[in-house]
Scaffold this active site. Structure first.
Site, short mmCIF file in Angstrom:
data_model
loop_
_atom_site.label_atom_id
_atom_site.label_comp_id
_atom_site.label_asym_id
_atom_site.label_seq_id
_atom_site.Cartn_x
_atom_site.Cartn_y
_atom_site.Cartn_z
CB CYS A 303 -0.91 -0.01 1.23
SG CYS A 303 -1.99 1.42 1.33
CB CYS A 305 -2.24 4.77 2.33
SG CYS A 305 -1.86 4.05 3.94
ZN LIG Z 1 -1.89 1.83 3.57
#
Ligand SMILES: [Zn+2]
Length: 374
Positions: A303, A305
């Site tokens: 990920c 993010c």
């Molecule tokens: Zn994340």
């Protein structure tokens, strides 16, 4: 003139496309983060854009009572009010009227009377009011008022809900709209094949801009729910967007996309975050679990993010355990990004014509054997 919706690729029952709205295009399949009270909880609009969100949802019921559509309109409409310049879909308020326990007082062909959850006062919602609130909020997509019944109600009740949902959609169809506002109807009928067909056959000729599959994901078993999704989608026009109301777990999202659904919404990513859990390719991680106390890895290895690029599971766990605001913010950002990325990957798989393989692989990775229950 181009239509509201362009299908750009199909793979089995699944479609990739683009929904055209007054505030921009939405690539589909699309997950819509829920901004119930004109905010996706704990996430600001710049962050939403950065996460890849292309459309958000606002709740008519809550905005009607607090702060009221008059105030929102006075301050420039919902986009200006909440600082989000992308597309917004507003629901009709009906789901809250029919799902908030013990608040419904009266239901007839004209509308529904219920107690407001804010102050207990009796209030009335009609198709006319649902349209007017959404016109004044200025959303890009307005939903028709419908009647969603809980699972297990007698068939006669379901049939009555289908009848009134059609009656209300007929009334709402030609009411005034905000500039460029699209209007979607909602099909009902729960798991009943004949009623789902009837609902669609009554609503499709009214030529709405899009159609929602309503009355599912309300507590019924998932197998029958997915079967009903396939069926409901098959009754809807191919050239209009299909919106499954209220699904947002990774497995469920994959299943409805593969059955021909284009849009869906759910509070699950942000609600799960607030309980201290992360959606990951290893299943759902409850950060309160002691096994994360010294875990230096990010929430999800793949990920990108803000949480995963900078912080360890151990740190997020510490924040969650200390009830630090940053903990729930990081988990909210991560869970939204995880779901948005998952849907983008599904879209790419549809474009490559490889959805079935991608789906099997994704579901195997997310399988309940890996899933840590909360
Ligand atoms: Zn994340």
């Amino acid at each position: 003139m181009t239509g509201v919706f362009t299908v750009t690729a199909t793979d089995g029952l699944a479609r990739a496309g683009v929904l055209h709205t007054a505030h921009g295009d939405v690539p589909t399949p699309a997950f819509m983060p829920v901004g119930t009270k004109a905010t996706v909880k704990a996430v600001d609009p710049d962050e939403l854009h950065a996460l890849g969100a292309t459309i958000v949802l606002g709740n008519t019921y809550h905005l009607h009572f607090r702060p009221g559509e008059d105030l929102v309109e006075e301050l420039g409409g919902l986009h200006a009010f909440m600082g989000w310049d992308g597309p917004i879909l507003t629901d009709s308020g009906g789901f809250q009227v029919f799902s908030l326990r013990d608040t419904l007082l009266e239901l007839d062909d004209d509308g529904a009377t219920f107690r407001s959850v804010y102050d207990g006062a009796p209030e009335r919602l009609t198709p006319e009011l649902a349209a007017e609130i959404q016109r004044r909020l200025g959303s890009d997509i307005a939903m028709c008022l419908d009647i969603c019944r809980p699972p297990g109600v007698p068939r006669a009740d379901l049939a009555e809900a289908v009848r009134r949902t059609t009656l209300w959609a007929q009334r709402q169809r030609d009411l005034p709209r905000a500039p460029g506002q699209l209007r979607f109807a909602i099909t009902q009928g729960a798991l009943d094949t004949e009623l789902r067909q009837r609902s669609s056959e009554e609503l499709v000729p009214l030529d709405f801009d899009g159609y929602a599959i309503g009355g599912l994901s309300v507590g019924e078993d998932r197998g029958p729910m997915f079967d009903a999704t396939t069926l409901a989608a098959s009754f809807l026009p191919e050239d209009k967007p299909r919106y499954f109301m209220g699904i947002g777990d990774p497995e469920g999202v994959i299943e409805v996309i593969s059955r021909g659904v284009d849009m869906f919404d759910c509070v699950l990513p942000t609600r799960t975050a607030r309980t201290g859990s992360a959606l990951t390719w290893e299943g759902r991680l409850n950060l309160r679990n002691a096994r994360f106390a010294r875990d230096p890895r990010p929430l999800d290895e793949q990920c990108g993010c803000p949480a995963c690029t900078r912080f360890s599971r151990a740190y997020v766990r510490h924040l969650v355990n200390q009830q630090e605001i940053l903990g729930l913010r990081l988990l909210s950002l991560h869970n939204l990004r995880f779901l948005i990325d998952l849907v983008a990957a599904a879209r790419q798989a549809i474009e490559r014509g490889e959805l079935a393989t991608w789906r099997d692989d994704a579901l195997a990775r997310l399988r309940p054997t890996n899933l840590e229950t909360q």
